[in-house]
Design a protein around this motif. Sequence first.
Motif, PDB file in Angstrom:
ATOM      1  N   GLY A   1       0.817  -1.205   0.000  1.00  0.00           N
ATOM      2  CA  GLY A   1       0.000   0.000   0.000  1.00  0.00           C
ATOM      3  C   GLY A   1       0.852   1.258   0.000  1.00  0.00           C
ATOM      4  O   GLY A   1       2.075   1.209   0.196  1.00  0.00           O
ATOM      5  N   PRO A   2       0.242   2.431  -0.190  1.00  0.00           N
ATOM      6  CA  PRO A   2       1.005   3.678  -0.337  1.00  0.00           C
ATOM      7  C   PRO A   2       1.833   4.060   0.889  1.00  0.00           C
ATOM      8  O   PRO A   2       2.960   4.554   0.757  1.00  0.00           O
ATOM      9  CB  PRO A   2      -0.076   4.725  -0.634  1.00  0.00           C
ATOM     10  N   GLU A   3       1.313   3.827   2.082  1.00  0.00           N
ATOM     11  CA  GLU A   3       2.061   4.210   3.277  1.00  0.00           C
ATOM     12  C   GLU A   3       3.226   3.257   3.542  1.00  0.00           C
ATOM     13  O   GLU A   3       4.250   3.676   4.105  1.00  0.00           O
ATOM     14  CB  GLU A   3       1.142   4.292   4.491  1.00  0.00           C
ATOM     15  N   LEU A   4       3.088   2.015   3.164  1.00  0.00           N
ATOM     16  CA  LEU A   4       4.224   1.097   3.280  1.00  0.00           C
ATOM     17  C   LEU A   4       5.345   1.543   2.355  1.00  0.00           C
ATOM     18  O   LEU A   4       6.524   1.576   2.749  1.00  0.00           O
ATOM     19  CB  LEU A   4       3.793  -0.332   2.943  1.00  0.00           C
ATOM     20  N   LEU A   5       5.009   1.904   1.131  1.00  0.00           N
ATOM     21  CA  LEU A   5       6.025   2.360   0.192  1.00  0.00           C
ATOM     22  C   LEU A   5       6.673   3.659   0.664  1.00  0.00           C
ATOM     23  O   LEU A   5       7.888   3.853   0.515  1.00  0.00           O
ATOM     24  CB  LEU A   5       5.412   2.532  -1.195  1.00  0.00           C
ATOM     25  N   ARG A   6       5.872   4.559   1.253  1.00  0.00           N
ATOM     26  CA  ARG A   6       6.454   5.803   1.790  1.00  0.00           C
ATOM     27  C   ARG A   6       7.414   5.500   2.926  1.00  0.00           C
ATOM     28  O   ARG A   6       8.509   6.080   3.007  1.00  0.00           O
ATOM     29  CB  ARG A   6       5.335   6.731   2.265  1.00  0.00           C
ATOM     30  N   TRP A   7       7.027   4.576   3.808  1.00  0.00           N
ATOM     31  CA  TRP A   7       7.906   4.171   4.912  1.00  0.00           C
ATOM     32  C   TRP A   7       9.218   3.593   4.382  1.00  0.00           C
ATOM     33  O   TRP A   7      10.294   3.887   4.915  1.00  0.00           O
ATOM     34  CB  TRP A   7       7.173   3.148   5.772  1.00  0.00           C
ATOM     35  N   MET A   8       9.142   2.814   3.326  1.00  0.00           N
ATOM     36  CA  MET A   8      10.344   2.223   2.747  1.00  0.00           C
ATOM     37  C   MET A   8      11.222   3.287   2.087  1.00  0.00           C
ATOM     38  O   MET A   8      12.448   3.258   2.224  1.00  0.00           O
ATOM     39  CB  MET A   8       9.952   1.149   1.727  1.00  0.00           C
ATOM     40  N   ARG A   9      10.610   4.242   1.401  1.00  0.00           N
ATOM     41  CA  ARG A   9      11.365   5.295   0.720  1.00  0.00           C
ATOM     42  C   ARG A   9      12.056   6.238   1.700  1.00  0.00           C
ATOM     43  O   ARG A   9      13.176   6.686   1.467  1.00  0.00           O
ATOM     44  CB  ARG A   9      10.460   6.127  -0.185  1.00  0.00           C
ATOM     45  N   GLU A  10      11.388   6.529   2.808  1.00  0.00           N
ATOM     46  CA  GLU A  10      11.875   7.557   3.728  1.00  0.00           C
ATOM     47  C   GLU A  10      12.792   6.996   4.809  1.00  0.00           C
ATOM     48  O   GLU A  10      13.245   7.755   5.677  1.00  0.00           O
ATOM     49  CB  GLU A  10      10.700   8.284   4.373  1.00  0.00           C
ATOM     50  N   GLY A  11      13.077   5.749   4.779  1.00  0.00           N
ATOM     51  CA  GLY A  11      13.912   5.133   5.798  1.00  0.00           C
ATOM     52  C   GLY A  11      15.387   5.379   5.539  1.00  0.00           C
ATOM     53  O   GLY A  11      15.786   6.030   4.583  1.00  0.00           O
TER      54      GLY A  11
END
Length: 254
Positions: free
Chosen positions: A241-251
């Motif tokens: 989902g979108p928030e999982l991808l954001r979490w992965m990108r911003e880590g």
Amino acid sequence: MAWRLPDHDHRTYPRNPLEAVIVQLRFDPILKVGDRVADFQDGIRGRFPKFEVQETQSFEINPALGVRTRNEREFRFQTKDASGTVFLSTHAVALETRAHIERDALLGDFAAVMKALRAVYDPVSPLRLGLRYVNLLDRKRIGADLQTEVAWGDLVAPDFIHVPCGLADLEGISFGSEFSGGLDGGRLTLRYGMVPEPEREARFRLDIDRYAEQDLDVDAIQDTLMRFAGDIFSVFRTAAGPELLRWMREGTRK
């Protein structure tokens, strides 16, 4: 059932929800494995210097003979931080990492393992090659990292967390699903669901296993694993989902 996977360009993220990544090659038995394990170690000692021997027991189910057990020694080689382990026995070699960052590093390590295996034990007659990615999503941890409250629908595509006919919501619910089908000369098995855990919120498990058991060319193992990794990434991106991808990108990298 045959899989129809969408195209997704591969990307390496600074952070991921992977619990473990496993590569395994099974082969016809090599009885001299224990006799030359020191020679095998020389080929990978720079990356996997730690060593131990474990007594293991495996089970084989044969329709004619029933269940048979087999006891044998398994040789284990680890990185200094114990995040990566190579397992060697008379019938298989495997690499497991619990700190996966990028595909090229994983496949590079397994290339070194295969080089050592073939240098000492050739000819190797492959029976099964598999690549497995096990993801474990912790909603509260991801929300804390993003400094916002997230719902499961923000982290996982709706079809992966749908309760049939609206009979329940996901609070306090555990479930598991499995799908397996043919894909490009082998198979892909997808397992996913909510995993209950004592005294904490359940976590979402996404387990993707890509493998082949016939027409294996030992010289083409790296190319085959690269293809397997692409298929697994396609399934993961479809589920994310979108928030999982954001979490992965911003880590940040581990």
